[in-house]
Write an enzyme that holds these catalytic residues in place. Structure first.
Site, PDB file in Angstrom:
ATOM      1  N   LYS A 100      -2.404  -5.218   7.599  1.00 36.80           N
ATOM      2  CA  LYS A 100      -1.330  -6.099   8.051  1.00 36.80           C
ATOM      3  C   LYS A 100      -0.548  -5.313   9.104  1.00 36.80           C
ATOM      4  O   LYS A 100       0.226  -4.430   8.778  1.00 36.80           O
ATOM      5  CB  LYS A 100      -0.422  -6.490   6.897  1.00 36.80           C
ATOM      6  CG  LYS A 100       0.364  -7.802   7.079  1.00 36.80           C
ATOM      7  CD  LYS A 100       1.313  -7.854   8.240  1.00 36.80           C
ATOM      8  CE  LYS A 100       2.588  -7.075   7.979  1.00 36.80           C
ATOM      9  NZ  LYS A 100       3.577  -7.282   9.120  1.00 36.80           N
ATOM     10  N   GLY A 135       6.433   3.341   7.758  1.00 39.97           N
ATOM     11  CA  GLY A 135       7.588   2.609   8.259  1.00 39.97           C
ATOM     12  C   GLY A 135       8.876   3.216   7.753  1.00 39.97           C
ATOM     13  O   GLY A 135       8.924   4.390   7.350  1.00 39.97           O
ATOM     14  N   THR A 173      12.191  -0.051   3.490  1.00 39.25           N
ATOM     15  CA  THR A 173      11.041  -0.910   3.216  1.00 39.25           C
ATOM     16  C   THR A 173      10.070  -0.207   2.279  1.00 39.25           C
ATOM     17  O   THR A 173       9.448  -0.847   1.415  1.00 39.25           O
ATOM     18  CB  THR A 173      10.325  -1.306   4.520  1.00 39.25           C
ATOM     19  OG1 THR A 173      11.269  -1.915   5.401  1.00 39.25           O
ATOM     20  CG2 THR A 173       9.182  -2.269   4.254  1.00 39.25           C
ATOM     21  N   GLY A 174       9.931   1.098   2.432  1.00 37.73           N
ATOM     22  CA  GLY A 174       9.075   1.865   1.528  1.00 37.73           C
ATOM     23  C   GLY A 174       9.513   1.736   0.085  1.00 37.73           C
ATOM     24  O   GLY A 174       8.677   1.633  -0.827  1.00 37.73           O
ATOM     25  N   GLU A 226       4.403   6.971   4.285  1.00 40.61           N
ATOM     26  CA  GLU A 226       4.929   7.858   5.320  1.00 40.61           C
ATOM     27  C   GLU A 226       6.136   7.163   5.896  1.00 40.61           C
ATOM     28  O   GLU A 226       6.011   6.154   6.603  1.00 40.61           O
ATOM     29  CB  GLU A 226       3.855   8.132   6.383  1.00 40.61           C
ATOM     30  CG  GLU A 226       4.111   9.421   7.153  1.00 40.61           C
ATOM     31  CD  GLU A 226       4.678   9.181   8.524  1.00 40.61           C
ATOM     32  OE1 GLU A 226       5.918   9.022   8.618  1.00 40.61           O
ATOM     33  OE2 GLU A 226       3.906   9.140   9.486  1.00 40.61           O
ATOM     34  N   CYS A 250       8.513   8.713  14.145  1.00 40.38           N
ATOM     35  CA  CYS A 250       9.059   9.141  12.856  1.00 40.38           C
ATOM     36  C   CYS A 250       9.412  10.620  12.823  1.00 40.38           C
ATOM     37  O   CYS A 250      10.366  11.024  12.157  1.00 40.38           O
ATOM     38  CB  CYS A 250       8.078   8.807  11.728  1.00 40.38           C
ATOM     39  SG  CYS A 250       6.409   9.434  11.996  1.00 40.38           S
ATOM     40  N   GLU A 265      18.418   7.770  10.364  1.00 34.81           N
ATOM     41  CA  GLU A 265      17.373   7.637  11.368  1.00 34.81           C
ATOM     42  C   GLU A 265      17.740   6.513  12.334  1.00 34.81           C
ATOM     43  O   GLU A 265      17.918   5.366  11.934  1.00 34.81           O
ATOM     44  CB  GLU A 265      16.028   7.339  10.707  1.00 34.81           C
ATOM     45  CG  GLU A 265      14.877   7.304  11.701  1.00 34.81           C
ATOM     46  CD  GLU A 265      13.528   7.083  11.030  1.00 34.81           C
ATOM     47  OE1 GLU A 265      12.573   7.772  11.409  1.00 34.81           O
ATOM     48  OE2 GLU A 265      13.445   6.223  10.130  1.00 34.81           O
TER      49      GLU A 265
END
Length: 488
Positions: free
Chosen positions: A181, A235, A239-240, A257, A291, A391
């Site tokens: 996805k 990401g 969301t992780g 990651e 990242c 971040e």
């Protein structure tokens, strides 16, 4: 900087069961060039029904095929895929730059990384190894490595080709079936790569599929599906955490990651002629949308003035513009929402610190058609400032100073993240102490952002779980089974 291509937007389909299919919604997901506003293409705006059908197909193919136990076929398939990318690299680089905004030079670099990664894991497919153990005089154990089953890969928009291939290659090399996805902002380059998979006959039809659409719905369906045995997500950290919660539905294995707030630690004895351009590149490459961006600069107080002066000069000499121009050094950020977010952080930096350079959207002429933000350096920020701690994912460097090695180490570790770090010193003993003390998955000494498919990468703390690349990256996609023999 005028680069209106007037190229007709392409239409992209899902690839499921070895066939190109439309979404049941009949709706499209459009992607745009962040430098010009042009429409690049439209992909399928897939539904939960679409992704569930794709999962069923991938699961069925895995159960029926010999893919998981045919390493030579996997080797040939991955190598063939690598060769197809090499043959189409310039065309793909143009698609990547038009859709994501990064410079054409960076796009070529990213796709070359895809080729290198596929070639490495093509070889690794034939070296998935276990071990044997003599347990007792009449008892013998075989520790076997087997494919997990069906892996769902959710890939990001910032390096959409490489960060998809980085997980796809080891997942397939280990013998798994895969459903991808891609990010909704960059479906075109992802599907373009799958068009090349379709041209490699060694791939078992249906062993790898791609479905485009919103992560909130189809990503969630992947996370809760009992037919997906593992989720690999690259990401942001928030969301992780959601993916972790979804994976409890059948206790999936996870590879995550996630975010970073990586420091470059510069000591007084550092070679600044080498350090300055690499530190600048570490934060301004891909407009800071990476990242492992070196978004924090920790510099010894005795050389702070010189380092800031030279970095200011570096930033102000960067040529900002459309990434399709060979002379461009930095392109736009990916979207209006990302531009607004970067601007918001810079306003915080303006209130709580000192803007050395940048801190504003670029305007006038062709800049008005895209999402261009000036390379930014902010000094004199308190340690608890959001610009230091969060971040940003934009071209914003936060500067802090230290007076001792102990203080530098404490500052480097004063973060929720632990993805990477750079240490700049000519003192080998100090370099060793710092590399051991910094809580990060990768520590570069007198360089930055050097990545190789044979060297593991991943994060400490809230920067993720597991490792990608290297032997550990291959084993991340394997199950371990103990087969026990008792001899009469």
């Amino acid at each position: 900087m005028a680069f209106v291509t007037e190229q007709k937007p392409a239409v992209y389909f899902n690839y499921v069961g070895g066939e190109w299919t439309e979404s049941s919604s009949g709706e499209r997901l459009e992607s745009f060039n962040p430098a010009t506003g042009e429409m690049v293409g439209s992909a399928q705006n897939s539904t939960v029904t679409d992704v569930e059908q794709a999962i069923d197909m991938v699961h069925s193919t895995f159960q029926k095929s010999d893919w998981g136990y045919n390493p030579k076929r996997r080797y040939e398939a991955l190598l063939g895929f690598a060769q197809k990318i090499e043959e189409n690299l310039e065309r793909l680089a143009a698609v990547l730059t038009r859709e994501q905004g990064k410079t054409i030079k960076e796009s070529r670099q990213e796709l070359a990384g895809c080729v290198d990664t596929l070639k490495y894991f093509a070889g690794a497919a034939r070296t998935v190894f276990g071990r044997s153990i003599q347990l007792e005089p009449n008892n013998f154990g075989v520790i076997a490595k087997e494919p997990i089953g069906v892996v769902g890969i959710i890939s990001p928009w910032n390096w959409p080709a490489l960060l998809m291939i980085r997980e796809l290659a080891p997942a397939l090399a280990a013998g798994n079936a895969v459903l991808v996805k891609p990010a909704s902002l960059t479906p075109a380059i992802s599907v373009e790569l799958f068009k090349l998979i379709d041209q490699v006959p060694q791939f078992t039809k249906g062993i790898v599929s791609i479905v485009t659409g919103p992560g909130r719905s189809i990503g969630a369906a992947m996370g809760t599906s009992k037919k997906i045995d593992m989720i690999s997500f690259t990401g942001d950290t928030s969301t992780g955490k959601t993916i972790m919660e979804l994976a409890t539905s059948n206790i999936k294995k996870l590879a995550l990651e996630l975010g970073g707030k990586s420091p470059n630690v510069v000591f007084a004895d550092a070679n600044l002629d080498k350090a300055i351009p690499l530190i600048g590149r570490s934060i301004f490459i891909s407009a800071g949308q990476i990242c492992m961006a070196g978004s924090r600069l920790l510099v010894h107080e005795s050389i702070k003035g010189e380092v800031i002066s030279r970095l200011k000069q570096y930033a102000e000499q960067l040529r900002i513009g459309n990434g399709l121009s060979e002379s461009t050094d930095m392109g736009p950020v990916v979207s209006q929402s990302q531009l607004d977010l970067v601007a918001e952080y810079c306003e915080i930096g303006r209130r709580e610190g000192t803007i050395i350079t940048g801190g504003h959207r670029l305007s006038g002429g062709d800049f008005d058609r895209g999402y261009f933000f000036a390379p930014t350096i902010i000094d004199e920020l308190p340690s608890q400032c959001r610009v230091v701690r969060e971040e940003i994912f934009g071209p914003v460097l936060a500067v802090q100073s230290f007076s001792s090695e102990e203080e530098a180490l404490a500052m480097a570790n004063d973060t929720d993240f632990g993805l990477s770090a750079g240490v700049w010193t000519n003192d080998l003993n100090r370099a060793m102490r710092m590399s051991k003390g910094i809580k990060a998955g990768t520590v570069w000494i007198n360089t930055y952002n050097k990545n190789f498919p044979e060297a593991e990468f991943g994060g400490y703390k809230q920067s993720g779980l597991g490792r990608t690349r290297g032997i550990d990256g291959l084993m991340e996609y394997c199950e371990t089974k103990h087969i026990h023999f008792e001899v009469d």
